[in-house]
Design a protein around this motif. Sequence first.
Motif, PDB file in Angstrom:
ATOM      1  N   MET A 105      -9.518   8.677 -11.986  1.00 18.07           N
ATOM      2  CA  MET A 105     -11.330   8.882 -11.080  1.00 18.07           C
ATOM      3  C   MET A 105     -11.586  10.141 -10.944  1.00 18.07           C
ATOM      4  SD  MET A 105     -11.693   5.461 -10.487  1.00 18.07           S
ATOM      5  CE  MET A 105     -11.400   5.262 -12.479  1.00 18.07           C
ATOM      6  N   ARG A 106     -10.806  11.200 -10.873  1.00 19.30           N
ATOM      7  CA  ARG A 106     -11.502  12.507 -10.751  1.00 19.30           C
ATOM      8  C   ARG A 106     -12.190  12.513 -11.251  1.00 19.30           C
ATOM      9  NH1 ARG A 106      -6.380  16.994 -10.307  1.00 19.30           N
ATOM     10  NH2 ARG A 106      -8.701  18.321  -9.699  1.00 19.30           N
ATOM     11  N   GLY A 107     -12.412  12.299 -12.674  1.00 19.64           N
ATOM     12  CA  GLY A 107     -13.102  12.758 -13.938  1.00 19.64           C
ATOM     13  C   GLY A 107     -14.505  11.806 -13.901  1.00 19.64           C
ATOM     14  N   ARG A 108     -14.549  10.972 -13.790  1.00 21.67           N
ATOM     15  CA  ARG A 108     -15.443   9.761 -13.612  1.00 21.67           C
ATOM     16  C   ARG A 108     -16.426   9.788 -12.252  1.00 21.67           C
ATOM     17  NH1 ARG A 108     -13.774   3.803 -15.366  1.00 21.67           N
ATOM     18  NH2 ARG A 108     -11.879   4.427 -16.775  1.00 21.67           N
ATOM     19  N   TYR A 109     -15.995  10.282 -10.578  1.00 22.60           N
ATOM     20  CA  TYR A 109     -16.457  10.659  -9.892  1.00 22.60           C
ATOM     21  C   TYR A 109     -15.861  11.657  -9.181  1.00 22.60           C
ATOM     22  CZ  TYR A 109     -17.073   5.712 -10.386  1.00 22.60           C
ATOM     23  OH  TYR A 109     -17.057   4.040 -11.046  1.00 22.60           O
ATOM     24  N   PRO A 110     -16.257  12.576  -9.471  1.00 20.85           N
ATOM     25  CA  PRO A 110     -15.733  14.440  -8.970  1.00 20.85           C
ATOM     26  C   PRO A 110     -16.747  14.265  -8.275  1.00 20.85           C
ATOM     27  CG  PRO A 110     -17.362  14.489 -11.245  1.00 20.85           C
ATOM     28  CD  PRO A 110     -17.163  13.108 -10.886  1.00 20.85           C
ATOM     29  N   ARG A 111     -17.422  13.774  -7.772  1.00 28.74           N
ATOM     30  CA  ARG A 111     -18.236  14.213  -6.109  1.00 28.74           C
ATOM     31  C   ARG A 111     -17.139  13.281  -4.929  1.00 28.74           C
ATOM     32  NH1 ARG A 111     -23.343  12.039  -5.448  1.00 28.74           N
ATOM     33  NH2 ARG A 111     -23.501  13.346  -3.608  1.00 28.74           N
ATOM     34  N   HIS A 112     -16.311  12.744  -4.861  1.00 27.55           N
ATOM     35  CA  HIS A 112     -15.726  11.955  -4.084  1.00 27.55           C
ATOM     36  C   HIS A 112     -14.157  12.656  -4.299  1.00 27.55           C
ATOM     37  CE1 HIS A 112     -18.123   8.627  -3.252  1.00 27.55           C
ATOM     38  NE2 HIS A 112     -18.847   9.058  -4.787  1.00 27.55           N
ATOM     39  N   PRO A 113     -13.804  12.396  -2.565  1.00 26.98           N
ATOM     40  CA  PRO A 113     -12.114  12.747  -2.647  1.00 26.98           C
ATOM     41  C   PRO A 113     -11.464  12.403  -3.486  1.00 26.98           C
ATOM     42  CG  PRO A 113     -13.011  11.525  -1.086  1.00 26.98           C
ATOM     43  CD  PRO A 113     -14.362  11.590  -1.523  1.00 26.98           C
ATOM     44  N   TRP A 114     -10.740  12.925  -3.694  1.00 32.93           N
ATOM     45  CA  TRP A 114      -9.040  12.310  -4.661  1.00 32.93           C
ATOM     46  C   TRP A 114      -8.152  13.179  -4.161  1.00 32.93           C
ATOM     47  CZ3 TRP A 114     -10.195   7.438  -6.085  1.00 32.93           C
ATOM     48  CH2 TRP A 114     -11.070   6.946  -6.579  1.00 32.93           C
TER      49      TRP A 114
ATOM     50  N   LEU B 288       0.769  -1.324  -0.115  1.00 39.63           N
ATOM     51  CA  LEU B 288      -0.126  -0.193  -0.295  1.00 39.63           C
ATOM     52  C   LEU B 288       0.636   1.217   0.029  1.00 39.63           C
ATOM     53  CD1 LEU B 288      -3.064   1.273  -0.017  1.00 39.63           C
ATOM     54  CD2 LEU B 288      -2.884   1.045   2.275  1.00 39.63           C
ATOM     55  N   PRO B 289       2.103   1.735   0.786  1.00 39.52           N
ATOM     56  CA  PRO B 289       2.646   2.492  -0.118  1.00 39.52           C
ATOM     57  C   PRO B 289       3.643   2.835  -0.218  1.00 39.52           C
ATOM     58  CG  PRO B 289       3.237   1.474   2.661  1.00 39.52           C
ATOM     59  CD  PRO B 289       2.577   0.492   2.145  1.00 39.52           C
ATOM     60  N   GLY B 290       3.961   1.503  -1.410  1.00 41.77           N
ATOM     61  CA  GLY B 290       3.869   2.183  -2.956  1.00 41.77           C
ATOM     62  C   GLY B 290       3.248   2.470  -3.578  1.00 41.77           C
ATOM     63  N   PHE B 291       1.692   1.757  -3.353  1.00 45.66           N
ATOM     64  CA  PHE B 291       0.920   2.437  -4.138  1.00 45.66           C
ATOM     65  C   PHE B 291       0.625   3.389  -4.174  1.00 45.66           C
ATOM     66  CE2 PHE B 291      -3.522   3.340  -4.345  1.00 45.66           C
ATOM     67  CZ  PHE B 291      -4.177   3.470  -5.699  1.00 45.66           C
ATOM     68  N   TRP B 292       0.589   4.487  -2.837  1.00 44.78           N
ATOM     69  CA  TRP B 292       0.678   5.462  -3.258  1.00 44.78           C
ATOM     70  C   TRP B 292       1.153   6.633  -3.304  1.00 44.78           C
ATOM     71  CZ3 TRP B 292      -4.474   5.451  -1.713  1.00 44.78           C
ATOM     72  CH2 TRP B 292      -4.012   4.940  -0.750  1.00 44.78           C
ATOM     73  N   ALA B 293       2.690   5.557  -3.460  1.00 41.08           N
ATOM     74  CA  ALA B 293       3.447   6.474  -3.730  1.00 41.08           C
ATOM     75  C   ALA B 293       4.101   6.537  -5.046  1.00 41.08           C
ATOM     76  CB  ALA B 293       5.015   6.198  -3.031  1.00 41.08           C
ATOM     77  N   THR B 294       3.660   5.318  -5.953  1.00 51.34           N
ATOM     78  CA  THR B 294       3.534   5.267  -7.386  1.00 51.34           C
ATOM     79  C   THR B 294       2.579   5.634  -7.881  1.00 51.34           C
ATOM     80  OG1 THR B 294       3.627   3.074  -7.539  1.00 51.34           O
ATOM     81  CG2 THR B 294       5.647   4.422  -6.935  1.00 51.34           C
ATOM     82  N   SER B 295       1.513   4.487  -8.147  1.00 49.36           N
ATOM     83  CA  SER B 295       0.119   4.219  -9.210  1.00 49.36           C
ATOM     84  C   SER B 295      -0.521   5.583  -8.275  1.00 49.36           C
ATOM     85  CB  SER B 295      -0.132   2.912  -9.135  1.00 49.36           C
ATOM     86  OG  SER B 295       1.124   1.781  -9.059  1.00 49.36           O
ATOM     87  N   TYR B 296      -0.962   5.583  -7.351  1.00 47.87           N
ATOM     88  CA  TYR B 296      -2.042   6.482  -7.087  1.00 47.87           C
ATOM     89  C   TYR B 296      -2.328   7.703  -7.833  1.00 47.87           C
ATOM     90  CZ  TYR B 296      -5.066   9.275  -4.132  1.00 47.87           C
ATOM     91  OH  TYR B 296      -5.707  10.527  -4.249  1.00 47.87           O
ATOM     92  N   ALA B 297      -1.437   8.081  -8.408  1.00 51.59           N
ATOM     93  CA  ALA B 297      -1.431   9.543  -9.267  1.00 51.59           C
ATOM     94  C   ALA B 297      -2.284   8.960 -10.654  1.00 51.59           C
ATOM     95  CB  ALA B 297      -0.299  10.363  -9.749  1.00 51.59           C
ATOM     96  N   ASP B 298      -1.751   7.773 -11.491  1.00 52.57           N
ATOM     97  CA  ASP B 298      -2.426   7.272 -12.534  1.00 52.57           C
ATOM     98  C   ASP B 298      -3.784   7.300 -12.939  1.00 52.57           C
ATOM     99  OD1 ASP B 298      -0.066   8.300 -13.973  1.00 52.57           O
ATOM    100  OD2 ASP B 298       0.487   6.135 -14.242  1.00 52.57           O
ATOM    101  N   VAL B 299      -4.681   7.131 -11.133  1.00 52.18           N
ATOM    102  CA  VAL B 299      -6.035   5.715 -10.880  1.00 52.18           C
ATOM    103  C   VAL B 299      -6.192   8.055 -10.601  1.00 52.18           C
ATOM    104  CG1 VAL B 299      -6.893   4.919  -8.823  1.00 52.18           C
ATOM    105  CG2 VAL B 299      -5.097   3.927 -10.195  1.00 52.18           C
ATOM    106  N   ARG B 300      -5.313   8.545  -9.846  1.00 54.34           N
ATOM    107  CA  ARG B 300      -6.879   9.409  -8.982  1.00 54.34           C
ATOM    108  C   ARG B 300      -6.769  10.794 -10.595  1.00 54.34           C
ATOM    109  NH1 ARG B 300      -4.476  15.458  -8.440  1.00 54.34           N
ATOM    110  NH2 ARG B 300      -5.817  16.479  -7.000  1.00 54.34           N
ATOM    111  N   LYS B 301      -6.000  10.203 -11.591  1.00 54.95           N
ATOM    112  CA  LYS B 301      -6.252  10.907 -12.853  1.00 54.95           C
ATOM    113  C   LYS B 301      -7.692  10.791 -13.262  1.00 54.95           C
ATOM    114  CE  LYS B 301      -2.502  12.203 -14.802  1.00 54.95           C
ATOM    115  NZ  LYS B 301      -1.125  11.842 -16.005  1.00 54.95           N
TER     116      LYS B 301
END
Length: 336
Positions: A310-319, A295-308
């Motif tokens: 998911m933000r457009g698909r689920y704008p009402r949820h925090p990213w 999980l720490p490695g995911f936060w530091a690496t892949s999360y940025a791509d997931v955030r990019k």
Amino acid sequence: RIRAEAKRLSGRAPGAPRPMSPGEMAALAYPDRVGLRRRGAAPRFVLSGGKGAVLDEADPLAGQRLIVALDLDGDAREAKVRLAAPLSEAELRAVHGAAIAWSDICEWSRRESRVTARRQERFGALALDDRSWPDPPPETVARAMLEGVRALGLPWSDAARRFRARVELLRAEGAELPDFSDAGLMAGLEDWLLPHLGGVRSAEELKRFDLMPALTARLDWEARQSVDRLAPPAFETPLGRKIPIDYGAEAPGIELRLQELFGVTEHPTVGPNRLPLRITLLSPAGRPVQVTMDLPGFWATSYADVRKDMRGRYPRHPWPEDPTAAAPTLRAKRRS
């Protein structure tokens, strides 16, 4: 010489010998060849020695209930009777009464898929009388039911499977616990399952049987505490929700919303060797977006791509840009 010896022996007898029928004499000569007719139209017999025999349908003795087979063709499966003598039940009792006895038989019936209990009066393999045994001891029924378990298998519920998997995980990690593998459980049925089988007599009742009390009873209090501590049934999220841990896959795993792990900077583990959980992170719609064992490695690496994405698909949820500093949540933003 034979006549003289017979005369001498008859002279020593207390009274005149009772005349015997050919069937009685044959039964004395061949006690293992007394035949009892099986049910059905064909003249098939079971012999007192346990073998099968069959008469020709045209034979005068084909309708006889009891016979003595004097000559057989030697077939190992079901021998053909070439010569036989008729025998009544009274004659059988007269010559072999001491060998006829009642037996209580409680056993698993594959044909009926249940435990059957009968009282039979038997001469060798022959059941001369067969009655229902309405009240066999519970211990006797339970032992017969063990054969049903061996034939049908253990009735696993989801809870029992998860508990077994937790114990087996710790055993694989080196813990000294009883063997919960299929082979280990089946080999020790009399020790751990027999005391819990009271009242179970059929395949249908076995399906409804709860294995959990019997499985947990295999562990003492200290061992159960160790299993609950090292291989807990659920993972508690920062929001206090308990997510069941699936121990049945290659690695123990959980599934939960990504936002519920905001602020978690240490990957969850189980077992004495700190085996990492396989975390399936879900979108707000409950669809998998990432699987990680770091999980720490995911936060530091892949999360940025997931955030990019998911933000457009689920704008009402925090990213948040930094998920390790954000508060966990399952809430969406209110509509403006």
